[in-house]
Design a protein around this motif. Structure first.
Motif, PDB file in Angstrom:
ATOM      1  N   PHE A 195       0.834  -1.203   0.000  1.00  0.00           N
ATOM      2  CA  PHE A 195       0.000   0.000   0.000  1.00  0.00           C
ATOM      3  C   PHE A 195       0.870   1.255   0.000  1.00  0.00           C
ATOM      4  CE2 PHE A 195      -3.177  -3.022   1.341  1.00  0.00           C
ATOM      5  CZ  PHE A 195      -4.360  -2.508   0.824  1.00  0.00           C
ATOM      6  N   HIS A 196       0.392   2.259  -0.737  1.00  0.00           N
ATOM      7  CA  HIS A 196       1.024   3.574  -0.754  1.00  0.00           C
ATOM      8  C   HIS A 196      -0.054   4.632  -0.572  1.00  0.00           C
ATOM      9  CE1 HIS A 196       4.908   2.063  -2.212  1.00  0.00           C
ATOM     10  NE2 HIS A 196       4.236   1.338  -3.099  1.00  0.00           N
ATOM     11  N   ASP A 197       0.351   5.793  -0.109  1.00  0.00           N
ATOM     12  CA  ASP A 197      -0.522   6.961  -0.079  1.00  0.00           C
ATOM     13  C   ASP A 197      -0.255   7.773  -1.345  1.00  0.00           C
ATOM     14  OD1 ASP A 197      -1.712   6.398   2.392  1.00  0.00           O
ATOM     15  OD2 ASP A 197      -0.102   7.394   3.488  1.00  0.00           O
ATOM     16  N   TYR A 198      -1.187   7.704  -2.286  1.00  0.00           N
ATOM     17  CA  TYR A 198      -1.086   8.478  -3.527  1.00  0.00           C
ATOM     18  C   TYR A 198      -1.825   9.798  -3.310  1.00  0.00           C
ATOM     19  CZ  TYR A 198       0.227   3.969  -5.502  1.00  0.00           C
ATOM     20  OH  TYR A 198       0.853   2.779  -5.752  1.00  0.00           O
ATOM     21  N   GLN A 199      -1.143  10.893  -3.580  1.00  0.00           N
ATOM     22  CA  GLN A 199      -1.727  12.196  -3.297  1.00  0.00           C
ATOM     23  C   GLN A 199      -1.601  13.124  -4.501  1.00  0.00           C
ATOM     24  OE1 GLN A 199      -0.077  15.290  -0.344  1.00  0.00           O
ATOM     25  NE2 GLN A 199      -1.632  14.191   0.835  1.00  0.00           N
ATOM     26  N   LEU A 200      -2.655  13.885  -4.733  1.00  0.00           N
ATOM     27  CA  LEU A 200      -2.678  14.864  -5.813  1.00  0.00           C
ATOM     28  C   LEU A 200      -3.242  16.164  -5.256  1.00  0.00           C
ATOM     29  CD1 LEU A 200      -3.992  14.322  -9.420  1.00  0.00           C
ATOM     30  CD2 LEU A 200      -4.907  16.194  -8.063  1.00  0.00           C
ATOM     31  N   THR A 201      -2.527  17.255  -5.454  1.00  0.00           N
ATOM     32  CA  THR A 201      -3.028  18.575  -5.077  1.00  0.00           C
ATOM     33  C   THR A 201      -3.332  19.355  -6.348  1.00  0.00           C
ATOM     34  OG1 THR A 201      -1.770  18.596  -3.017  1.00  0.00           O
ATOM     35  CG2 THR A 201      -2.557  20.704  -3.833  1.00  0.00           C
ATOM     36  N   TRP A 202      -4.597  19.739  -6.489  1.00  0.00           N
ATOM     37  CA  TRP A 202      -5.089  20.478  -7.658  1.00  0.00           C
ATOM     38  C   TRP A 202      -5.295  21.924  -7.233  1.00  0.00           C
ATOM     39  CZ3 TRP A 202     -10.592  19.282 -10.017  1.00  0.00           C
ATOM     40  CH2 TRP A 202     -10.791  20.073 -11.166  1.00  0.00           C
ATOM     41  N   GLU A 203      -4.524  22.809  -7.838  1.00  0.00           N
ATOM     42  CA  GLU A 203      -4.589  24.233  -7.563  1.00  0.00           C
ATOM     43  C   GLU A 203      -4.745  24.983  -8.878  1.00  0.00           C
ATOM     44  OE1 GLU A 203      -1.523  25.374  -4.343  1.00  0.00           O
ATOM     45  OE2 GLU A 203      -0.615  23.676  -5.391  1.00  0.00           O
ATOM     46  N   PRO A 204      -5.072  26.281  -8.830  1.00  0.00           N
ATOM     47  CA  PRO A 204      -5.137  27.050 -10.071  1.00  0.00           C
ATOM     48  C   PRO A 204      -3.806  26.997 -10.822  1.00  0.00           C
ATOM     49  CG  PRO A 204      -6.155  28.273  -8.281  1.00  0.00           C
ATOM     50  CD  PRO A 204      -5.499  27.079  -7.652  1.00  0.00           C
ATOM     51  N   GLY A 205      -3.812  26.397 -11.999  1.00  0.00           N
ATOM     52  CA  GLY A 205      -2.630  26.365 -12.844  1.00  0.00           C
ATOM     53  C   GLY A 205      -1.583  25.343 -12.480  1.00  0.00           C
ATOM     54  N   ARG A 206      -1.856  24.457 -11.530  1.00  0.00           N
ATOM     55  CA  ARG A 206      -0.821  23.522 -11.113  1.00  0.00           C
ATOM     56  C   ARG A 206      -1.432  22.263 -10.496  1.00  0.00           C
ATOM     57  NH1 ARG A 206       1.642  26.708  -8.395  1.00  0.00           N
ATOM     58  NH2 ARG A 206       1.024  26.345  -6.244  1.00  0.00           N
ATOM     59  N   ILE A 207      -0.860  21.109 -10.850  1.00  0.00           N
ATOM     60  CA  ILE A 207      -1.189  19.842 -10.222  1.00  0.00           C
ATOM     61  C   ILE A 207       0.111  19.218  -9.732  1.00  0.00           C
ATOM     62  CG2 ILE A 207      -1.940  17.462 -10.673  1.00  0.00           C
ATOM     63  CD1 ILE A 207      -4.100  18.680 -12.500  1.00  0.00           C
ATOM     64  N   THR A 208       0.132  18.817  -8.463  1.00  0.00           N
ATOM     65  CA  THR A 208       1.321  18.219  -7.855  1.00  0.00           C
ATOM     66  C   THR A 208       1.005  16.782  -7.445  1.00  0.00           C
ATOM     67  OG1 THR A 208       1.979  20.387  -6.992  1.00  0.00           O
ATOM     68  CG2 THR A 208       3.052  18.453  -6.040  1.00  0.00           C
ATOM     69  N   PHE A 209       1.872  15.857  -7.861  1.00  0.00           N
ATOM     70  CA  PHE A 209       1.731  14.450  -7.498  1.00  0.00           C
ATOM     71  C   PHE A 209       2.708  14.115  -6.369  1.00  0.00           C
ATOM     72  CE2 PHE A 209       0.669  14.604 -12.070  1.00  0.00           C
ATOM     73  CZ  PHE A 209      -0.587  14.003 -12.064  1.00  0.00           C
ATOM     74  N   ARG A 210       2.233  13.384  -5.362  1.00  0.00           N
ATOM     75  CA  ARG A 210       3.087  12.895  -4.288  1.00  0.00           C
ATOM     76  C   ARG A 210       2.751  11.434  -4.003  1.00  0.00           C
ATOM     77  NH1 ARG A 210       1.513  18.063  -2.662  1.00  0.00           N
ATOM     78  NH2 ARG A 210       3.242  19.535  -2.382  1.00  0.00           N
ATOM     79  N   VAL A 211       3.747  10.683  -3.556  1.00  0.00           N
ATOM     80  CA  VAL A 211       3.541   9.308  -3.103  1.00  0.00           C
ATOM     81  C   VAL A 211       4.241   9.156  -1.762  1.00  0.00           C
ATOM     82  CG1 VAL A 211       3.826   6.861  -3.597  1.00  0.00           C
ATOM     83  CG2 VAL A 211       3.436   8.468  -5.485  1.00  0.00           C
ATOM     84  N   ASP A 212       3.499   8.712  -0.750  1.00  0.00           N
ATOM     85  CA  ASP A 212       4.029   8.552   0.602  1.00  0.00           C
ATOM     86  C   ASP A 212       4.718   9.825   1.088  1.00  0.00           C
ATOM     87  OD1 ASP A 212       3.087   5.918   0.595  1.00  0.00           O
ATOM     88  OD2 ASP A 212       4.966   5.162  -0.241  1.00  0.00           O
ATOM     89  N   GLY A 213       4.140  10.967   0.704  1.00  0.00           N
ATOM     90  CA  GLY A 213       4.632  12.258   1.145  1.00  0.00           C
ATOM     91  C   GLY A 213       5.739  12.861   0.317  1.00  0.00           C
ATOM     92  N   ALA A 214       6.315  12.081  -0.613  1.00  0.00           N
ATOM     93  CA  ALA A 214       7.421  12.584  -1.437  1.00  0.00           C
ATOM     94  C   ALA A 214       6.888  13.106  -2.765  1.00  0.00           C
ATOM     95  CB  ALA A 214       8.435  11.465  -1.692  1.00  0.00           C
ATOM     96  N   GLU A 215       7.309  14.314  -3.132  1.00  0.00           N
ATOM     97  CA  GLU A 215       6.873  14.881  -4.399  1.00  0.00           C
ATOM     98  C   GLU A 215       7.448  14.089  -5.566  1.00  0.00           C
ATOM     99  OE1 GLU A 215       7.710  19.018  -6.613  1.00  0.00           O
ATOM    100  OE2 GLU A 215       6.579  19.219  -4.720  1.00  0.00           O
ATOM    101  N   LYS A 216       6.571  13.737  -6.530  1.00  0.00           N
ATOM    102  CA  LYS A 216       6.968  12.915  -7.666  1.00  0.00           C
ATOM    103  C   LYS A 216       6.802  13.605  -9.011  1.00  0.00           C
ATOM    104  CE  LYS A 216       8.206   9.181  -5.458  1.00  0.00           C
ATOM    105  NZ  LYS A 216       9.588   8.648  -5.551  1.00  0.00           N
TER     106      LYS A 216
END
Length: 244
Positions: free
Chosen positions: A125-146
């Motif tokens: 298992f991993h924590d897959y994370q996506l932050t959607w902001e105006p003009g930007r999408i950031t991908f992270r896995v287990d807290g590390a930016e990818k």
């Protein structure tokens, strides 16, 4: 419609994600999608459906080394090709690595850009994370930016665009997807102050690609999105429901 927070741990079947197809809910606290056709999603009923700007976190396990499982944000209007954002899929090069994508409608055809999550693979298992902001999408896995995407980032419904619904699918009999928790927290305000950390500047500056995921040349291969889109739309046109 308010951009409401969501937390779902699947203690009662599919919970808040009510549109289900061939989903195994036999284990309390998780859902499993396996086989050649399984899907689970919030209902996509219009541009305001689902969620918009904010942080999406999914605790999940993708098993296999072939394309098949996907953790995705599906267009709120249920139209494809369109505004699809994927937190995790499996690369087509046999390595079992995972990656995220941002899709858009390019004159009636699907186009997308991808970011590979080096060092991330299945069997746990991993924590897959996506932050959607105006003009930007950031991908992270287990807290590390990818990876970061700044091109073709859509606006959400509250800012003149469209929301997306949270969903999962598995369309390969040799793969599976198990999900134990989903969390969404709306963005607290406008665009945040942001600059790429050391080592990420080159990734941010990479141009958007269309037609192939961003994988190293020696291990690249096409994702058959045209076939996927055709299957999704054929099912929708025949039944009025989203599934694959």
């Amino acid at each position: 419609m308010p951009n409401n927070a969501l937390s779902e741990s699947f203690d009662n079947g599919t919970g808040a994600l009510g549109s289900a197809w061939n989903v195994d809910t036999s284990t309390k606290g998780e859902v499993k999608l396996s086989g050649g056709g399984a899907a689970l999603m919030e209902f996509a009923s219009g541009k305001e459906a689902g969620h918009g700007y904010g942080t999406y976190t999914v605790t999940a396990k993708l098993d296999g080394n072939q394309p098949g499982p996907a953790i995705l944000l599906w267009p709120g209007d249920d139209k494809w090709p369109g505004q699809e954002i994927d937190l995790a899929e499996i690369t087509p090069d046999g390595s079992g690595r995972h990656y995220g994508t941002v899709h858009w409608n390019n004159g009636g055809s699907d186009a997308y850009t991808a970011r590979v999550y080096d060092g991330v693979s299945g069997r746990s298992f991993h924590d897959y994370q996506l932050t959607w902001e105006p003009g930007r999408i950031t991908f992270r896995v287990d807290g590390a930016e990818k990876g970061v995407v700044t091109d073709h980032v859509p606006a959400d419904f509250d800012h003149g665009g469209m929301n997306n619904t949270i969903g999962f699918l598995n369309n390969n009999p040799n793969t599976s997807l198990t999900v134990s928790h989903v969390d969404f927290k709306p963005l607290g305000g406008g665009a945040s102050a942001w600059a790429p950390p050391a080592g990420q500047a080159a990734l941010q500056a990479a141009p958007a690609e269309t037609g192939t995921p961003v994988v190293p040349a020696e291990a690249s291969g096409p994702v058959d999105w045209a076939a996927l889109a055709a299957e999704v739309m054929a099912n929708y046109e025949a039944t009025g429901s989203w599934f694959i």
